[in-house]
Design a protein around this motif. Sequence first.
Motif, PDB file in Angstrom:
ATOM      1  N   ILE A 296       4.427   1.012  51.923  1.00 54.35           N
ATOM      2  CA  ILE A 296       3.061   1.167  51.416  1.00 54.35           C
ATOM      3  C   ILE A 296       3.146   1.289  49.900  1.00 54.35           C
ATOM      4  O   ILE A 296       3.866   2.139  49.380  1.00 54.35           O
ATOM      5  N   VAL A 297       2.445   0.417  49.206  1.00 56.68           N
ATOM      6  CA  VAL A 297       2.374   0.482  47.753  1.00 56.68           C
ATOM      7  C   VAL A 297       0.965   0.904  47.372  1.00 56.68           C
ATOM      8  O   VAL A 297      -0.007   0.208  47.682  1.00 56.68           O
ATOM      9  N   TRP A 298       0.861   2.069  46.752  1.00 56.00           N
ATOM     10  CA  TRP A 298      -0.448   2.567  46.326  1.00 56.00           C
ATOM     11  C   TRP A 298      -0.706   2.047  44.916  1.00 56.00           C
ATOM     12  O   TRP A 298      -0.227   2.590  43.934  1.00 56.00           O
TER      13      TRP A 298
ATOM     14  N   ASP B 121       7.240  -7.110  40.659  1.00 57.02           N
ATOM     15  CA  ASP B 121       8.376  -6.415  40.042  1.00 57.02           C
ATOM     16  C   ASP B 121       8.794  -5.199  40.853  1.00 57.02           C
ATOM     17  O   ASP B 121       9.987  -4.902  40.991  1.00 57.02           O
ATOM     18  N   ILE B 122       7.805  -4.477  41.392  1.00 57.31           N
ATOM     19  CA  ILE B 122       8.104  -3.295  42.215  1.00 57.31           C
ATOM     20  C   ILE B 122       8.735  -3.709  43.535  1.00 57.31           C
ATOM     21  O   ILE B 122       9.772  -3.170  43.953  1.00 57.31           O
ATOM     22  N   LEU B 123       8.131  -4.680  44.227  1.00 58.73           N
ATOM     23  CA  LEU B 123       8.600  -5.071  45.557  1.00 58.73           C
ATOM     24  C   LEU B 123       9.985  -5.702  45.529  1.00 58.73           C
ATOM     25  O   LEU B 123      10.773  -5.544  46.471  1.00 58.73           O
TER      26      LEU B 123
ATOM     27  N   PRO C  35       9.939   2.155  40.774  1.00 58.84           N
ATOM     28  CA  PRO C  35       8.649   2.848  40.661  1.00 58.84           C
ATOM     29  C   PRO C  35       8.806   4.335  40.381  1.00 58.84           C
ATOM     30  O   PRO C  35       9.773   4.969  40.803  1.00 58.84           O
ATOM     31  N   SER C  36       7.833   4.881  39.658  1.00 62.62           N
ATOM     32  CA  SER C  36       7.853   6.319  39.368  1.00 62.62           C
ATOM     33  C   SER C  36       6.454   6.916  39.398  1.00 62.62           C
ATOM     34  O   SER C  36       6.254   8.047  38.953  1.00 62.62           O
TER      35      SER C  36
ATOM     36  N   LEU D 137       7.540   7.815  45.635  1.00 64.48           N
ATOM     37  CA  LEU D 137       8.915   7.475  45.978  1.00 64.48           C
ATOM     38  C   LEU D 137       9.579   6.654  44.879  1.00 64.48           C
ATOM     39  O   LEU D 137       8.914   6.097  44.014  1.00 64.48           O
ATOM     40  N   SER D 138      10.901   6.570  44.968  1.00 64.25           N
ATOM     41  CA  SER D 138      11.708   5.842  43.992  1.00 64.25           C
ATOM     42  C   SER D 138      12.815   5.108  44.737  1.00 64.25           C
ATOM     43  O   SER D 138      13.101   5.417  45.909  1.00 64.25           O
TER      44      SER D 138
END
Length: 260
Positions: free
Chosen positions: A49-51, A65-67, A73-74, A126-127
């Motif tokens: 899950i990406v908020w 870039d995150i996926l 991510p931070s 999460l990271s």
Amino acid sequence: MLKVAITRILFAHQISAVAAVNPNTVVVVQTVGQVLMEAWVDHPNVTSIVWSGLSGQEAGNALVDILYGVVNPSGRLPYTIAKSASDYPASISSASSIPYSEGLLVDYRWFDAKNIAPRYEFGFGLSYTTFSYASLSVSGSIGTGSTPSGPGTSVSSYLHDKVITVSFTLTNTGSRAGTEIAQLYISPPSSAGSPPYLLKGFESVYLAAGASTTVTIQLSRFDFSIWSSAQQKFVVPGGTHGITVGPSSRIRSLTGSLVV
């Protein structure tokens, strides 16, 4: 209210339908506020899950870039995501008069005070790496004296001078560089009549894999103060003020105290 409820149902139905046929479903949530997730959050095929919040024109590039791990991510949630709408102290209303009966117990403060387990707590995130906290130190003193009373005293230097120093060691225990958002909460004595935990500071700390650093957060008398209607000024209640540090409002990795 009916439109909101229908939209929520359709949203959950669409996610569940995709997850039913895709064993690696990534849900990207773009919204201005909280949404209920219980209908699909535990689906075995929902793997991430990406908020994304309320994104701008570079949302697509940022998400890719995150996926794909280009960026670690931070981000942290600026509110609590509940398991049920009834867990919140307030709801959407079209009434012309709304009583704010929750008082100081806004968002995470309400969940803490009422001992309600959220789905995802305030400050959660999460990271692709992991972090550990150690060696909490609390130094300094509230000192003597008292806050002056009268107009404008809320900006008094006596209130806002930094008098307490909280430090701790933060270590990146994972295999890649990343940023941790270390959060500091205080717990006033029961005589203060305050929420059980209050966010008073945070630091964004970038660390290479395996690296450690000392993080320092300074606090003022104002951070420990409450408003006294009887005295018409801010006062620091006597007693033991708890101090906790961790990566979210519910993960309290280090605990300490300050006696006033």
